[in-house]
Motif scaffolding. Structure first.
Motif, short mmCIF file in Angstrom:
data_model
loop_
_atom_site.label_atom_id
_atom_site.label_comp_id
_atom_site.label_asym_id
_atom_site.label_seq_id
_atom_site.Cartn_x
_atom_site.Cartn_y
_atom_site.Cartn_z
N VAL A 48 0.85 -1.18 0.00
CA VAL A 48 0.00 0.00 0.00
C VAL A 48 0.89 1.25 0.00
CG1 VAL A 48 -1.76 1.31 1.27
CG2 VAL A 48 -1.83 -1.22 1.22
N VAL A 49 0.67 2.12 -0.95
CA VAL A 49 1.45 3.37 -1.01
C VAL A 49 0.60 4.59 -0.66
CG1 VAL A 49 3.11 2.47 -2.67
CG2 VAL A 49 1.02 3.59 -3.50
N GLU A 50 -0.72 4.42 -0.65
CA GLU A 50 -1.63 5.51 -0.28
C GLU A 50 -2.90 4.90 0.31
OE1 GLU A 50 -4.22 9.08 -2.38
OE2 GLU A 50 -2.37 8.41 -3.35
N ALA A 51 -3.33 5.47 1.42
CA ALA A 51 -4.56 5.00 2.05
C ALA A 51 -5.19 6.18 2.78
CB ALA A 51 -4.28 3.86 3.02
N GLY A 52 -6.32 6.69 2.27
CA GLY A 52 -6.96 7.85 2.90
C GLY A 52 -7.70 8.68 1.86
N TRP A 53 -7.85 9.96 2.21
CA TRP A 53 -8.61 10.84 1.32
C TRP A 53 -7.82 11.17 0.07
CZ3 TRP A 53 -13.53 11.97 1.05
CH2 TRP A 53 -13.93 13.05 0.24
N GLY A 54 -8.54 11.10 -1.08
CA GLY A 54 -7.88 11.33 -2.37
C GLY A 54 -8.58 12.36 -3.23
N GLY A 55 -9.18 13.38 -2.61
CA GLY A 55 -9.84 14.44 -3.37
C GLY A 55 -11.05 13.92 -4.10
N ALA A 56 -11.09 14.11 -5.46
CA ALA A 56 -12.23 13.68 -6.26
C ALA A 56 -12.45 12.16 -6.17
CB ALA A 56 -12.02 14.08 -7.72
N TYR A 57 -11.41 11.43 -5.77
CA TYR A 57 -11.53 9.96 -5.63
C TYR A 57 -12.15 9.56 -4.29
CZ TYR A 57 -8.57 9.26 -9.74
OH TYR A 57 -8.06 9.25 -11.03
N GLY A 58 -12.36 10.59 -3.42
CA GLY A 58 -12.91 10.27 -2.10
C GLY A 58 -11.88 9.44 -1.32
N TYR A 59 -12.33 8.61 -0.42
CA TYR A 59 -11.41 7.72 0.29
C TYR A 59 -10.95 6.64 -0.69
CZ TYR A 59 -12.71 9.88 4.71
OH TYR A 59 -12.93 10.81 5.73
N ASN A 60 -9.63 6.52 -0.76
CA ASN A 60 -9.10 5.56 -1.74
C ASN A 60 -7.85 4.86 -1.22
OD1 ASN A 60 -6.72 6.91 -4.00
ND2 ASN A 60 -7.22 7.80 -2.05
N THR A 88 3.53 -2.40 -11.35
CA THR A 88 2.33 -1.66 -11.76
C THR A 88 1.59 -1.18 -10.51
OG1 THR A 88 0.99 -3.68 -11.85
CG2 THR A 88 2.12 -3.00 -13.88
N TYR A 89 0.57 -0.33 -10.73
CA TYR A 89 -0.20 0.22 -9.60
C TYR A 89 -1.69 -0.04 -9.83
CZ TYR A 89 3.98 2.76 -8.12
OH TYR A 89 5.25 3.09 -7.68
N THR A 90 -2.42 -0.24 -8.74
CA THR A 90 -3.88 -0.36 -8.80
C THR A 90 -4.48 0.62 -7.80
OG1 THR A 90 -3.83 -2.21 -7.20
CG2 THR A 90 -3.86 -2.77 -9.55
N GLN A 91 -5.66 1.17 -8.17
CA GLN A 91 -6.33 2.15 -7.32
C GLN A 91 -7.78 1.73 -7.08
OE1 GLN A 91 -6.95 6.06 -9.05
NE2 GLN A 91 -6.83 7.06 -7.03
N TYR A 92 -8.23 1.97 -5.84
CA TYR A 92 -9.59 1.61 -5.42
C TYR A 92 -10.19 2.87 -4.80
CZ TYR A 92 -6.90 -2.73 -5.60
OH TYR A 92 -6.06 -3.74 -6.00
N ALA A 93 -11.21 3.45 -5.46
CA ALA A 93 -11.69 4.78 -5.06
C ALA A 93 -13.16 4.78 -4.66
CB ALA A 93 -11.46 5.77 -6.19
N HIS A 94 -13.56 5.94 -4.00
CA HIS A 94 -14.92 6.22 -3.53
C HIS A 94 -15.33 5.29 -2.39
CE1 HIS A 94 -14.96 8.79 -6.96
NE2 HIS A 94 -15.10 7.80 -7.85
N ALA A 130 -16.91 -0.45 0.02
CA ALA A 130 -17.41 0.43 -1.06
C ALA A 130 -18.28 1.54 -0.47
CB ALA A 130 -18.19 -0.39 -2.07
N GLY A 131 -18.33 2.67 -1.19
CA GLY A 131 -19.14 3.79 -0.72
C GLY A 131 -19.40 4.78 -1.86
N ALA A 132 -19.64 6.03 -1.48
CA ALA A 132 -19.97 7.07 -2.46
C ALA A 132 -19.28 8.37 -2.09
CB ALA A 132 -21.48 7.25 -2.55
N THR A 133 -18.01 8.27 -1.66
CA THR A 133 -17.26 9.46 -1.28
C THR A 133 -16.58 10.06 -2.51
OG1 THR A 133 -15.33 8.14 -0.72
CG2 THR A 133 -16.87 8.61 1.05
N GLY A 134 -16.32 11.40 -2.48
CA GLY A 134 -15.66 12.07 -3.58
C GLY A 134 -16.65 12.48 -4.66
N ASN A 135 -16.16 12.60 -5.87
CA ASN A 135 -16.98 13.05 -7.00
C ASN A 135 -17.73 11.86 -7.60
OD1 ASN A 135 -18.11 14.55 -9.04
ND2 ASN A 135 -16.21 14.71 -10.24
N VAL A 136 -18.91 11.60 -7.09
CA VAL A 136 -19.71 10.44 -7.53
C VAL A 136 -21.18 10.82 -7.63
CG1 VAL A 136 -18.13 8.73 -6.57
CG2 VAL A 136 -20.00 9.61 -5.16
N THR A 137 -21.94 9.98 -8.30
CA THR A 137 -23.39 10.14 -8.37
C THR A 137 -24.10 9.04 -7.60
OG1 THR A 137 -23.45 8.86 -10.42
CG2 THR A 137 -23.28 11.27 -10.61
#
Length: 263
Positions: free
Chosen positions: A177-189, A198-204, A225-232
């Motif tokens: 894990v290289v990042e865990a927390g708030w990611g702006g438009a990605y919400g918590y990621n 290679t890298y993988t990302q899991y957002a919102h 899973a959730g609906a954080t960040g820029n989501v509908t």
């Protein structure tokens, strides 16, 4: 002066007889001191009683006893030598048997170690190469590269999985894990550097279950899973990148399929 001789067939005395006669004569001279009576004892040597009184018979008897003792000692020594040889043979056979048992035990231990090492290598290989879907049993709701103003780049840089809030999200493979927390438009990621670079990302996500620097394996839960960040609405946004930089995105479906995951 003539010597008298008994009538009948006569043989020349053997060496033993002559020696016996000489010994008997000397014994007579010593006892009587009369030389003139030499003829009479000479005739008397043929009688058994005369032989028994001589020192020669005793000498022969003693010699036989000594010979018997020597033979007995030789026999005892031979028995001891045979026993020593037999013991040495047994010791050699025992040593050889123990050496063979040790060799077999070492060979068996080596085979067991080899099997354990092979199993460990196989387990490690599986750990590094096994990939799964980020949402167990999930399906893709929005494809990679889809266009729309909702995305800042104008196109969808990942894929969306249908997942209601609280759905377990798992790492697709082994990595750190290289990042865990708030990611702006990605919400918590969560961002994971995979073992192949290679890298993988899991957002919102609605919550995060790992921390930066932590190692994770395929199928390990990393959040919900959730609906954080820029989501509908609630879903999982999943990305695959060639590097940590934005814009190095890969087709997530092709990426997962290349690692044996069917969507």
């Amino acid at each position: 002066m003539a010597f008298t001789r008994a009538t009948g067939k006569h043989r020349r005395p053997t060496r033993m007889s002559r020696t016996t006669a000489n010994v008997a004569g000397v014994a007579t001279l010593t006892t009587t001191g009369v030389i003139g009576t030499l003829a009479s004892p000479a005739l008397a040597v043929d009688e058994p009683s005369a032989l028994e009184d001589t020192g020669l018979t005793k000498t022969i008897s003693i010699g036989d006893a000594v010979a018997d003792e020597i033979d007995t000692q030789a026999a005892v020594q031979q028995i001891a030598a045979d026993e020593a040889a037999a013991l040495k043979l047994v010791e050699a056979e025992t040593k050889q048997r123990l050496a063979e048992q040790k060799r077999r035990a070492e060979a068996e231990a080596a085979k067991e170690r080899e099997a354990e090492e092979r199993a460990a290598r196989e387990a490690e290989r599986k750990r590094l190469t096994t990939y799964v879907s980020p949402v167990a049993g999930g399906h893709v709701s929005t494809s990679y590269g889809a266009g729309g103003s909702i995305w800042s780049s104008g196109t969808h840089t990942g894929i969306d999985f249908h997942a209601g809030t609280g759905t377990p999200i798992q790492s697709v493979g082994y990595g750190t894990v290289v990042e865990a927390g708030w990611g702006g438009a990605y919400g918590y990621n969560v961002v994971i550097k995979m073992h192949d670079g290679t890298y993988t990302q899991y957002a919102h996500l609605s919550s995060v279950a790992v921390t930066a620097g932590q190692s994770v394996t395929a199928g390990q839960q990393i959040g919900l899973a959730g609906a954080t960040g820029n989501v509908t609405g609630a879903h999982l946004h999943f990305e695959a990148r060639a590097s940590a930089e934005y814009g190095s995105d890969l087709d997530p479906v092709a990426y997962l399929r290349a690692h044996g995951v069917s969507l």
